[in-house]
Motif scaffolding. Structure first.
Motif, PDB file in Angstrom:
ATOM      1  N   UNK A   1       0.829  -1.213   0.000  1.00 57.56           N
ATOM      2  CA  UNK A   1       0.000   0.000   0.000  1.00 57.56           C
ATOM      3  C   UNK A   1       0.864   1.264   0.000  1.00 57.56           C
ATOM      4  N   UNK A   2       2.130   1.142   0.353  1.00 60.03           N
ATOM      5  CA  UNK A   2       3.005   2.304   0.462  1.00 60.03           C
ATOM      6  C   UNK A   2       3.868   2.531  -0.781  1.00 60.03           C
ATOM      7  N   UNK A   3       3.711   1.693  -1.795  1.00 60.03           N
ATOM      8  CA  UNK A   3       4.574   1.773  -2.981  1.00 60.03           C
ATOM      9  C   UNK A   3       4.574   3.160  -3.613  1.00 60.03           C
ATOM     10  N   UNK A   4       3.412   3.703  -3.874  1.00 62.51           N
ATOM     11  CA  UNK A   4       3.321   5.003  -4.547  1.00 62.51           C
ATOM     12  C   UNK A   4       3.951   6.109  -3.705  1.00 62.51           C
ATOM     13  N   UNK A   5       3.679   6.089  -2.413  1.00 63.17           N
ATOM     14  CA  UNK A   5       4.221   7.120  -1.524  1.00 63.17           C
ATOM     15  C   UNK A   5       5.738   7.004  -1.389  1.00 63.17           C
ATOM     16  N   UNK A   6       6.254   5.777  -1.360  1.00 66.69           N
ATOM     17  CA  UNK A   6       7.703   5.572  -1.290  1.00 66.69           C
ATOM     18  C   UNK A   6       8.346   6.009  -2.601  1.00 66.69           C
ATOM     19  N   UNK A   7       7.733   5.665  -3.712  1.00 67.60           N
ATOM     20  CA  UNK A   7       8.314   6.009  -5.018  1.00 67.60           C
ATOM     21  C   UNK A   7       8.471   7.519  -5.182  1.00 67.60           C
ATOM     22  N   UNK A   8       7.525   8.301  -4.661  1.00 66.46           N
ATOM     23  CA  UNK A   8       7.635   9.759  -4.812  1.00 66.46           C
ATOM     24  C   UNK A   8       8.815  10.340  -4.032  1.00 66.46           C
ATOM     25  N   UNK A   9       9.360   9.585  -3.088  1.00 62.35           N
ATOM     26  CA  UNK A   9      10.510  10.052  -2.310  1.00 62.35           C
ATOM     27  C   UNK A   9      11.846   9.778  -3.002  1.00 62.35           C
ATOM     28  N   UNK A  10      11.826   8.958  -4.038  1.00 66.57           N
ATOM     29  CA  UNK A  10      13.054   8.516  -4.709  1.00 66.57           C
ATOM     30  C   UNK A  10      13.479   9.475  -5.817  1.00 66.57           C
TER      31      UNK A  10
ATOM     32  N   UNK B   1       6.596  -7.465  -3.508  1.00 65.26           N
ATOM     33  CA  UNK B   1       7.497  -7.538  -4.658  1.00 65.26           C
ATOM     34  C   UNK B   1       7.529  -6.241  -5.461  1.00 65.26           C
ATOM     35  N   UNK B   2       6.525  -5.395  -5.320  1.00 61.20           N
ATOM     36  CA  UNK B   2       6.525  -4.117  -6.022  1.00 61.20           C
ATOM     37  C   UNK B   2       7.681  -3.212  -5.624  1.00 61.20           C
ATOM     38  N   UNK B   3       8.201  -3.390  -4.421  1.00 55.91           N
ATOM     39  CA  UNK B   3       9.337  -2.582  -3.988  1.00 55.91           C
ATOM     40  C   UNK B   3      10.590  -2.899  -4.797  1.00 55.91           C
ATOM     41  N   UNK B   4      10.725  -4.139  -5.271  1.00 64.37           N
ATOM     42  CA  UNK B   4      11.920  -4.552  -6.007  1.00 64.37           C
ATOM     43  C   UNK B   4      12.129  -3.689  -7.243  1.00 64.37           C
ATOM     44  N   UNK B   5      11.059  -3.331  -7.912  1.00 68.68           N
ATOM     45  CA  UNK B   5      11.160  -2.496  -9.114  1.00 68.68           C
ATOM     46  C   UNK B   5      11.685  -1.097  -8.803  1.00 68.68           C
ATOM     47  N   UNK B   6      11.648  -0.696  -7.531  1.00 67.04           N
ATOM     48  CA  UNK B   6      12.106   0.645  -7.151  1.00 67.04           C
ATOM     49  C   UNK B   6      13.593   0.680  -6.796  1.00 67.04           C
ATOM     50  N   UNK B   7      14.232  -0.484  -6.763  1.00 70.79           N
ATOM     51  CA  UNK B   7      15.660  -0.539  -6.425  1.00 70.79           C
ATOM     52  C   UNK B   7      16.480   0.302  -7.395  1.00 70.79           C
ATOM     53  N   UNK B   8      16.159   0.229  -8.684  1.00 70.53           N
ATOM     54  CA  UNK B   8      16.938   0.985  -9.678  1.00 70.53           C
ATOM     55  C   UNK B   8      16.769   2.495  -9.518  1.00 70.53           C
ATOM     56  N   UNK B   9      15.756   2.923  -8.746  1.00 68.96           N
ATOM     57  CA  UNK B   9      15.563   4.349  -8.469  1.00 68.96           C
ATOM     58  C   UNK B   9      16.251   4.765  -7.163  1.00 68.96           C
ATOM     59  N   UNK B  10      16.920   3.806  -6.524  1.00 68.65           N
ATOM     60  CA  UNK B  10      17.682   4.121  -5.322  1.00 68.65           C
ATOM     61  C   UNK B  10      17.127   3.573  -4.022  1.00 68.65           C
ATOM     62  N   UNK B  11      16.014   2.845  -4.059  1.00 61.47           N
ATOM     63  CA  UNK B  11      15.452   2.279  -2.835  1.00 61.47           C
ATOM     64  C   UNK B  11      16.404   1.225  -2.275  1.00 61.47           C
TER      65      UNK B  11
END
Length: 183
Positions: A114-123, A140-150
């Motif tokens: 549920x926090x994916x969108x909110x976390x992505x905006x911080x990257x 697993x949706x968080x894994x796609x954000x690794x390349x953005x620096x997560x």
């Protein structure tokens, strides 16, 4: 001076620990040592950390737990709402959204997608953003954000927040493999 906000979704961690790892309600000895998470946040990024522990207090406030959190340096965030509201999730999402207007770093302690969108905006900028979770249960949706620096941190192995070894089946990076653990 930069600060790390450590946002704890205690319900999510407790549910994952109880339902997915232990198969029963965790005993106090099997729960994370929350002070170690706050120390981990400070030590990992080398700066002050402010721990916010979100609690659903719709059915009352667990005062002994709240007092313990305060003694450990956390700010308890007791919330209430209607039965169909996920008050902890709503509050964490609002907090993540509010942090988008600040330069502070963020560590989220949750598995929740549920926090994916909110976390992505911080990257994507100078801010460091991390998720602390049991890696095999992290959405697993968080894994796609690794390349953005997560950044990812394992709740048990990286933070050393537990006094006991949990009965987890964890994928072991080959560089960390120790055959003596299996012999």
């Amino acid at each position: 001076m930069a600060l790390t906000y450590l946002l704890v979704d205690g319900e999510n961690i407790d549910a994952t620990l109880g339902n997915s790892i232990l198969g029963r309600r965790p005993t106090p000895e099997e729960r994370p040592r929350w002070d170690r998470l706050l120390s981990f946040a400070r030590d990992t990024w080398g700066q002050g950390a402010q721990g916010l522990f979100f609690l659903n207090a719709s059915n009352g406030l667990p005062m002994s737990f709240v007092q313990a959190l305060r003694a450990l340096g956390f700010t308890p965030v007791p919330l209430s709402g209607e039965d169909d509201q996920k008050v902890v999730d709503i509050a964490i999402q609002r907090t993540l959204d509010a942090l988008a207007d600040r330069d502070d770093d963020v560590m989220l302690v949750s598995h929740d997608g549920d926090f994916l969108e909110s976390v992505e905006q911080l990257l994507g900028g100078e801010r460091r953003v991390g998720v602390i979770a049991f890696e095999e249960f992290r959405n697993s949706g968080f894994t796609a954000l690794r390349h953005q620096g997560l950044e990812f941190f394992d709740l048990e192995h990286d933070t050393l927040a537990f006094n006991t070894t949990l009965p987890r089946l964890r994928i072991i990076p080959i560089d960390e493999f120790d055959p003596l653990q299996f012999l």
